[in-house]
Design an enzyme around this catalytic site. Structure first.
Site, PDB file in Angstrom:
ATOM      1  N   HIS A 228      33.541  38.396  44.754  1.00  0.00           N
ATOM      2  CA  HIS A 228      34.869  38.890  45.148  1.00  0.00           C
ATOM      3  C   HIS A 228      34.905  40.430  45.147  1.00  0.00           C
ATOM      4  O   HIS A 228      35.722  41.054  44.462  1.00  0.00           O
ATOM      5  CB  HIS A 228      35.955  38.323  44.219  1.00  0.00           C
ATOM      6  CG  HIS A 228      37.330  38.351  44.847  1.00  0.00           C
ATOM      7  ND1 HIS A 228      38.252  37.356  44.698  1.00  0.00           N
ATOM      8  CD2 HIS A 228      37.941  39.276  45.634  1.00  0.00           C
ATOM      9  CE1 HIS A 228      39.359  37.657  45.346  1.00  0.00           C
ATOM     10  NE2 HIS A 228      39.196  38.839  45.936  1.00  0.00           N
TER      11      HIS A 228
ATOM     12  N   ARG B 174      40.169  33.601  50.720  1.00  0.00           N
ATOM     13  CA  ARG B 174      40.332  33.095  49.354  1.00  0.00           C
ATOM     14  C   ARG B 174      39.509  31.816  49.225  1.00  0.00           C
ATOM     15  O   ARG B 174      39.368  31.059  50.200  1.00  0.00           O
ATOM     16  CB  ARG B 174      41.805  32.758  49.079  1.00  0.00           C
ATOM     17  CG  ARG B 174      42.704  33.970  48.920  1.00  0.00           C
ATOM     18  CD  ARG B 174      42.488  34.682  47.585  1.00  0.00           C
ATOM     19  NE  ARG B 174      43.405  35.775  47.378  1.00  0.00           N
ATOM     20  CZ  ARG B 174      43.101  37.072  47.525  1.00  0.00           C
ATOM     21  NH1 ARG B 174      41.890  37.438  47.884  1.00  0.00           N
ATOM     22  NH2 ARG B 174      44.002  38.005  47.300  1.00  0.00           N
TER      23      ARG B 174
END
Ligand SMILES: O=C(O)C(=O)CO
Length: 310
Positions: free
Chosen positions: A273, A225
């Site tokens: 992502h 993340r």
């Protein structure tokens, strides 16, 4: 009485979910989320983004199945302990992450960010080719994804080590656990791969202090993340030469603003992502198994440990 499971996600993938449920679990009924409809009565919810004020929206909720591997964005603390929160463990999601980590490790090992810049400048600048055995890969996070990635990367001949919060035993991988072992782990890592869950203990862990403990010129892959990395420290480590390069799938703010300095950094490659994604068929089967386990009074596989935060 039929068991209702509410589905709140992409309708196109939802068609696959409905198909799997009707063929493989006719005893369970998957219903698309709608605040006023019967879905609000369901005991189970499948979602990446649950409805606002979840408990009011679904007063009978017993388990929330996250559609992704990470659950850091979910309002877990607001749910009573009796509501089980479950992470997604899907073979396709694992396979895609293994591909991404392998690609990124190979790209850094073979100097791809450097050659991309050289090519753009019209330069022909060969660098020495080093065998994989001379490049040590360190994987932070040895859950399902980290273990699979470690095995795949080791298959190329890289010496692979892994670090996790709690001790793990993995054939052929040197493992380190806990804060006390982090320094030793980092000192022998040329390519650092972050696959940690984001928790209060790991937020901002990849900061200047951590980069300073890596060998000079080490590089970074972040497919965890964005919140794991202190981006100002990463930029300083790249610009100061501590780090040789980085491949990042996640950033603190997504989508990243066009003028984000990491997007234009000559030694950084960024993907939006996309390292991995849950595929609907495997995910639907995991939810069917989880609901059935719960109905039998057994623990749901891959339920998170709230104390650990993942
Ligand atoms: O599965 C996850 O947690 C993801 O980040 C997928 O995008």
């Amino acid at each position: 009485m039929t068991t209702l499971i509410a589905y709140k996600s992409d309708p196109v993938r939802g068609a696959v979910w409905h198909d799997i449920f009707s063929r493989e679990a006719p005893d369970l009924r998957l219903v698309d989320w709608a605040p006023e409809g019967e879905a609000a009565q369901a005991r189970f919810l499948v979602a990446w983004t649950p409805p606002e004020d979840l408990l009011r929206a679904m007063p009978g909720l017993e388990a929330l199945f996250c559609i992704g591997a990470g659950i850091d964005h979910l309002p877990v603390a607001a749910l009573p302990p009796a509501v089980t929160v479950v992470r997604m463990v899907d073979p396709d999601l694992t396979a895609s992450m293994v591909e991404y980590v392998t690609m990124a490790v190979l790209a850094l090992h073979r100097d791809l960010p450097f050659y991309r810049t050289e090519q753009a400048a019209g330069r022909w600048t060969p660098r020495a080719v080093r065998p994989a055995a001379m490049r040590r890969v360190g994987i932070m996070g040895l859950g399902v994804l980290g273990q699979a990635a470690a095995r795949a990367v080791a298959g190329f001949g890289f010496p692979v080590r892994g670090w996790s919060a709690t001790p793990k035993d993995l054939a052929g991988i040197e493992t380190f656990a806990g804060d006390a072992a982090l320094g030793d782990f980092l000192a022998g890592t040329d390519i650092l791969v972050c696959l940690l869950p984001l928790t209060s203990a790991t937020r901002g862990l990849l900061d200047r202090r951590l980069f300073d403990r890596l060998p000079d010129g080490a590089s970074l892959v972040n497919a965890g993340r964005g919140g794991h990395v202190v981006e100002a420290d990463l930029l300083a480590a790249l610009d100061g030469g501590r780090l040789g390069g980085a491949i990042l799938d996640v950033l603190a703010a997504e989508p990243a603003p066009a003028d984000h300095p990491l997007l234009s950094h000559p030694r950084v490659m960024v993907t939006p992502h996309v390292a991995s994604a849950t595929q609907p068929a495997g995910a639907a089967r995991q939810v069917i198994q989880g609901v059935r386990a719960h109905l039998r009074g057994e623990p749901i596989p891959h339920a998170i440990d709230r104390g650990q935060g993942y």
